[in-house]
Design a protein around this motif. Structure first.
Motif, PDB file in Angstrom:
ATOM      1  N   THR A  21       0.828  -1.210   0.000  1.00  0.00           N
ATOM      2  CA  THR A  21       0.000   0.000   0.000  1.00  0.00           C
ATOM      3  C   THR A  21       0.858   1.255   0.000  1.00  0.00           C
ATOM      4  OG1 THR A  21      -0.142  -0.132   2.405  1.00  0.00           O
ATOM      5  CG2 THR A  21      -1.969  -1.080   1.137  1.00  0.00           C
ATOM      6  N   THR A  22       2.129   1.129   0.389  1.00  0.00           N
ATOM      7  CA  THR A  22       3.063   2.260   0.345  1.00  0.00           C
ATOM      8  C   THR A  22       4.351   1.807  -0.334  1.00  0.00           C
ATOM      9  OG1 THR A  22       3.982   1.723   2.520  1.00  0.00           O
ATOM     10  CG2 THR A  22       2.170   3.329   2.464  1.00  0.00           C
ATOM     11  N   GLU A  64       0.566  10.223  -2.052  1.00  0.00           N
ATOM     12  CA  GLU A  64      -0.042   9.054  -1.420  1.00  0.00           C
ATOM     13  C   GLU A  64      -1.041   8.451  -2.405  1.00  0.00           C
ATOM     14  OE1 GLU A  64       0.400   7.544   1.583  1.00  0.00           O
ATOM     15  OE2 GLU A  64       2.137   8.870   1.849  1.00  0.00           O
ATOM     16  N   ALA A  71      -0.248   0.398  -4.411  1.00  0.00           N
ATOM     17  CA  ALA A  71       0.979   1.112  -4.771  1.00  0.00           C
ATOM     18  C   ALA A  71       1.327   0.838  -6.240  1.00  0.00           C
ATOM     19  CB  ALA A  71       2.125   0.685  -3.858  1.00  0.00           C
TER      20      ALA A  71
END
Length: 167
Positions: A21-22, A64, A71
């Motif tokens: 996710t990041t 973000e 991501a």
């Protein structure tokens, strides 16, 4: 050709982001290096490659991903948007008989571009040819002939004639 290679190499790199996710700096650097490798191997100007790399790096590290976006999808969107900014929106090329003349400074990629366009037109069912009229640059004839062979298109030129109009 360049975009096919870029897409293939990016797919493998982006698959490593599956489920994330990041993004870490290492993830972003790996993606940027893969883009650089692909574009440089396709004879894209070094300054353009560096400009694109910097833009992708900055955006991927600062932005973000929107809620619900992985991501991987976010990076893919950034790469797409930055490439469109760099090269512009797509243009429809008519699939009809036409003559395209390339002119520019030495080393600006005319021969490579001619071969890539000829290859593209041949894949669309046309019978393109490359005509080499650069009578000044040493090796121009041989380079164009080799590129035409790689693109599997007809080639015309005369290495012994120094009159481009006559050729």
């Amino acid at each position: 050709m360049v975009l096919d290679d870029l897409g293939s190499s990016l797919r493998g790199t982006l698959d490593k982001l599956q489920g994330k996710t990041t993004l870490s700096e290492e993830d972003v650097e790996e993606i940027v290096k893969e883009i650089q490798r692909s574009l440089l191997s396709a004879d894209v100007d070094v300054d353009l490659v560096m400009e694109l790399s910097d833009s992708i790096r900055q955006r991927a590290l600062k932005e973000e991903p929107p809620a619900g976006t992985t991501a991987k999808d976010h990076v893919l969107k950034i790469v797409y948007e930055e490439m469109v900014d760099l090269v512009g929106e797509s243009t429809e090329l008519p699939l009809e008989d036409q003559t395209i003349m390339l002119a520019g400074l030495q080393g600006s990629g005319k021969t490579t571009s001619a071969a890539k366009m000829a290859w593209w037109f041949s894949k669309k069912g046309l019978r393109p040819a490359i005509i080499q009229t650069d009578t000044f640059r040493p090796g121009a004839y041989d380079q164009a002939k080799e590129m035409a062979e790689r693109a599997e298109v007809d080639f015309y030129g005369d290495p012994d004639n120094d009159d481009p109009v006559d050729i």
